[in-house]
Each structure stands twice: as C-alpha cells, then as structure tokens.
Scaffold this motif. Structure first.
Motif, PDB file in Angstrom:
ATOM      1  N   GLY A   1      33.669  64.240 -80.761  1.00 45.06           N
ATOM      2  CA  GLY A   1      33.282  65.103 -81.869  1.00 45.06           C
ATOM      3  C   GLY A   1      33.589  66.570 -81.637  1.00 45.06           C
ATOM      4  N   VAL A   2      34.551  66.848 -80.730  1.00 41.94           N
ATOM      5  CA  VAL A   2      34.954  68.227 -80.450  1.00 41.94           C
ATOM      6  C   VAL A   2      36.473  68.283 -80.311  1.00 41.94           C
ATOM      7  CG1 VAL A   2      32.815  68.852 -79.271  1.00 41.94           C
ATOM      8  CG2 VAL A   2      34.720  67.928 -77.941  1.00 41.94           C
ATOM      9  N   LYS A   3      37.011  69.471 -80.433  1.00 37.46           N
ATOM     10  CA  LYS A   3      38.434  69.677 -80.229  1.00 37.46           C
ATOM     11  C   LYS A   3      38.659  70.019 -78.764  1.00 37.46           C
ATOM     12  CE  LYS A   3      42.332  72.035 -82.482  1.00 37.46           C
ATOM     13  NZ  LYS A   3      42.903  70.774 -82.984  1.00 37.46           N
ATOM     14  N   LEU A   4      39.487  69.222 -78.078  1.00 35.07           N
ATOM     15  CA  LEU A   4      39.721  69.418 -76.659  1.00 35.07           C
ATOM     16  C   LEU A   4      40.929  70.303 -76.372  1.00 35.07           C
ATOM     17  CD1 LEU A   4      39.145  65.758 -75.433  1.00 35.07           C
ATOM     18  CD2 LEU A   4      37.532  67.659 -75.289  1.00 35.07           C
ATOM     19  N   PHE A   5      41.918  70.259 -77.282  1.00 32.49           N
ATOM     20  CA  PHE A   5      43.176  70.951 -77.031  1.00 32.49           C
ATOM     21  C   PHE A   5      43.526  71.893 -78.176  1.00 32.49           C
ATOM     22  CE2 PHE A   5      43.612  66.698 -75.079  1.00 32.49           C
ATOM     23  CZ  PHE A   5      43.821  67.058 -73.759  1.00 32.49           C
ATOM     24  N   VAL A   6      44.226  72.933 -77.814  1.00 33.51           N
ATOM     25  CA  VAL A   6      44.890  73.788 -78.796  1.00 33.51           C
ATOM     26  C   VAL A   6      46.382  73.571 -78.597  1.00 33.51           C
ATOM     27  CG1 VAL A   6      45.377  76.134 -79.553  1.00 33.51           C
ATOM     28  CG2 VAL A   6      43.072  75.513 -78.823  1.00 33.51           C
ATOM     29  N   ARG A   7      47.050  73.131 -79.643  1.00 33.30           N
ATOM     30  CA  ARG A   7      48.472  72.823 -79.546  1.00 33.30           C
ATOM     31  C   ARG A   7      49.300  73.983 -80.098  1.00 33.30           C
ATOM     32  NH1 ARG A   7      45.272  68.648 -80.433  1.00 33.30           N
ATOM     33  NH2 ARG A   7      45.658  66.665 -79.338  1.00 33.30           N
ATOM     34  N   ASN A   8      50.406  74.315 -79.395  1.00 35.00           N
ATOM     35  CA  ASN A   8      51.315  75.355 -79.881  1.00 35.00           C
ATOM     36  C   ASN A   8      52.742  74.974 -79.516  1.00 35.00           C
ATOM     37  OD1 ASN A   8      51.803  76.216 -77.142  1.00 35.00           O
ATOM     38  ND2 ASN A   8      49.796  77.237 -77.221  1.00 35.00           N
ATOM     39  N   ALA A   9      53.663  75.862 -79.806  1.00 33.18           N
ATOM     40  CA  ALA A   9      55.079  75.541 -79.608  1.00 33.18           C
ATOM     41  C   ALA A   9      55.429  75.360 -78.138  1.00 33.18           C
ATOM     42  CB  ALA A   9      55.945  76.648 -80.211  1.00 33.18           C
ATOM     43  N   HIS A  10      54.636  75.925 -77.244  1.00 29.50           N
ATOM     44  CA  HIS A  10      54.934  75.870 -75.819  1.00 29.50           C
ATOM     45  C   HIS A  10      54.188  74.742 -75.101  1.00 29.50           C
ATOM     46  CE1 HIS A  10      57.038  79.631 -76.284  1.00 29.50           C
ATOM     47  NE2 HIS A  10      55.967  80.154 -76.868  1.00 29.50           N
ATOM     48  N   GLY A  11      53.378  74.007 -75.797  1.00 24.33           N
ATOM     49  CA  GLY A  11      52.631  72.931 -75.170  1.00 24.33           C
ATOM     50  C   GLY A  11      51.190  72.924 -75.655  1.00 24.33           C
TER      51      GLY A  11
END
Length: 287
Positions: free
Chosen positions: A44-54
């Motif tokens: 129930g939480v966001k573990l990752f932040v995704r971006n162009a570099h990974g």
C-alpha cells in the motif's frame, strides 16, 4: 509477499534498474516489473521513483529495504542452521574480493576451514571496495575483503595487510630518490588513482606542494599500465605495484598514505557459524 519477492526487491535496489536486475535474476523485465508493482500494491505504498536514468527508492522504500534485508538474512540463516543440524557443519560463504587481494586470499586459514568442514563452499564476487561494501550492506555478501579508505559505519573489521604507497616511474623518472618524500613529487607528472585524490590533495597542501596530475583514472592497474608506458609516475599501493608494474618502484616515505586490506562484515547482525569460524581462523592467521 514471499522470500523470492524480497530477494528480487533487494537486487532491484542494488542495480537501480529493472533490466539489469532481471538479467541477474535470470528473468525478463515485464514479470519483474509486475512483481515489484504487486509488492507495492500489497504494501500500500510506493517503493520506487522511476525516471529516465533508472529507479531510486522512496522514503517508504528505504524503510522497507531494512526489513527486507533482515528477513532475507534470517531466512538464509535458518536454512543454513537447519541444514547443519541435519548434515553437520556446512554452508556457503558469500565472499567479496578486491582484485588486489589475490596474494592474501585464499590462504592457510581457509584451507583449515575446509578441512574441518569439507562441505563448505565459497561463492566469490569480485569488484571494487565500494561495490563490495554496497553488496555487504544489502545482504548479498557475508564478508568482503576491501581496501581503505572506506566508510566503516556499521561494519566490523580484521586487518589482513598493510600497504605503503609507492611511486611507479617510467624510465625518464627513474632518478627519483629512495625513499620519496612528498616534496620530491613537486613538478613530477603524476598518474592519479582517483580514490586517493582527496587524501593526496590534503597532504600535498599541508606540505606546500602543488601536484601536477598528468593522468587521472579509476583503477590502480590502469595507473600502473600508463606509468609503464612512459606517461608519468603512478602513486599506488605497493602490493598492487609488485604484481603488475614493470618499471621502477620507489617507496613513498609518508605513513599517512599507508592503506589496509581488511576483512569486513556487518557489525550488528548475527553471523552464521561458518562465517564465525572463518573470521576466527583469519584472526589467528594474521594476529
């Protein structure tokens, strides 16, 4: 949630990229991405932040990482100890090694360990000091042989070897005095192994020397190779120079530049019996 999911999560954290993590886990990106999304959904939480570099961990992801490491470590310890009770002393030592540990490991202590416990196996991971410490901190290694300087927070250590710094000179620089003082290096074209740059700059400044770095690189063997080919004088630990250099090796008379090859492990986590045995044997061997 299961152990395999937690192990996969820790690999993704280490690689900072789903594609690279999938390769290490012998799977493909889509199922691994789905697995991570299901883990986020279950928690129930966001573990990752995704971006162009990974990808990088959120604050919640960092908290979850600590618990995942503990759970995976305890699971591995439970399996090992149950197996030992059933079959006698056995288990796998997950050992990280820097390239310059070749003359130190394996040694008589390891041979003694495998004589006493013939079913012990070793899984060796090679890398630089910082990569190996990262793997140790994420639970992928039990022990690592690394070189100072490094951040020792949360780590216990056993010093295996002390190296003085030496200058590897090309033929045109062979007239350097022996041993070298810092002031003798003024104006000399130096080949810099970057991990020592902060230390060198600090001590050169204190000695009133302005260094001339003709070459900067990220590997001591590269520095030696360039010195051997006449591109300047490399400043590297002696044990590496003795193995790889073909030119003049001159000791640097400056003990503050000595480096230590150390066996390190996580200080506050329980050690499996096989790891304790190995540390004890290495301590006897080098004390």
């Amino acid at each position: 949630m299961n152990i395999k999911q937690l192990q996969a999560f820790l690999v993704v954290v280490q690689e900072h990229q789903i594609t690279a993590a999938a390769k290490r886990l012998y799977t493909t990106q889509p199922p691994l991405s789905y697995q991570m999304k299901q883990l986020e959904k279950e928690l129930g939480v966001k573990l990752f932040v995704r971006n162009a570099h990974g990808i990088r961990l959120t604050a919640a992801g960092q908290t979850f990482q600590r618990y995942a490491q503990q759970i995976v470590s305890l699971d591995r310890q439970a399996h090992d100890e149950l197996h030992q009770e059933e079959n006698g002393e056995t288990g796998q030592v997950n050992l990280g090694l820097i390239s310059s540990a070749g003359d130190l490991i394996p040694n008589a202590a390891m041979r003694a360990l495998t004589r006493n416990y013939p079913r012990i196996t070793f899984s060796i991971t090679e890398g630089n000091t910082f990569d190996l410490v990262d793997r140790l901190n994420t639970g992928l290694l039990d022990l690592a042989v690394v070189r100072t300087p490094l951040n020792m927070r949360g780590l216990a250590k056993k010093v295996l070897n002390t190296d003085r710094m030496v200058a590897v000179g090309d033929p045109t620089a062979a007239s350097l005095p022996t041993p070298l003082r810092l002031t003798d290096l003024a104006g000399v074209p130096l080949i810099l192994y970057r991990r020592f740059e902060a230390i060198f700059n600090r001590d050169f400044a204190q000695a009133g020397v302005t260094p001339f770095y003709a070459v900067r690189c990220d590997d001591a063997r590269t520095a030696i190779r360039w010195a051997d080919r006449g591109m300047g004088v490399a400043l590297v630990p002696e044990s590496i120079a003795r193995c790889d250099a073909h030119q003049v090796i001159t000791p640097v008379d400056y003990p503050a530049w000595n480096t230590h090859v150390q066996l390190v492990w996580k200080k506050d986590e329980p050690l499996r019996p096989v790891i304790r045995h190995l540390i004890d044997l290495l301590a006897e061997n080098y004390d």
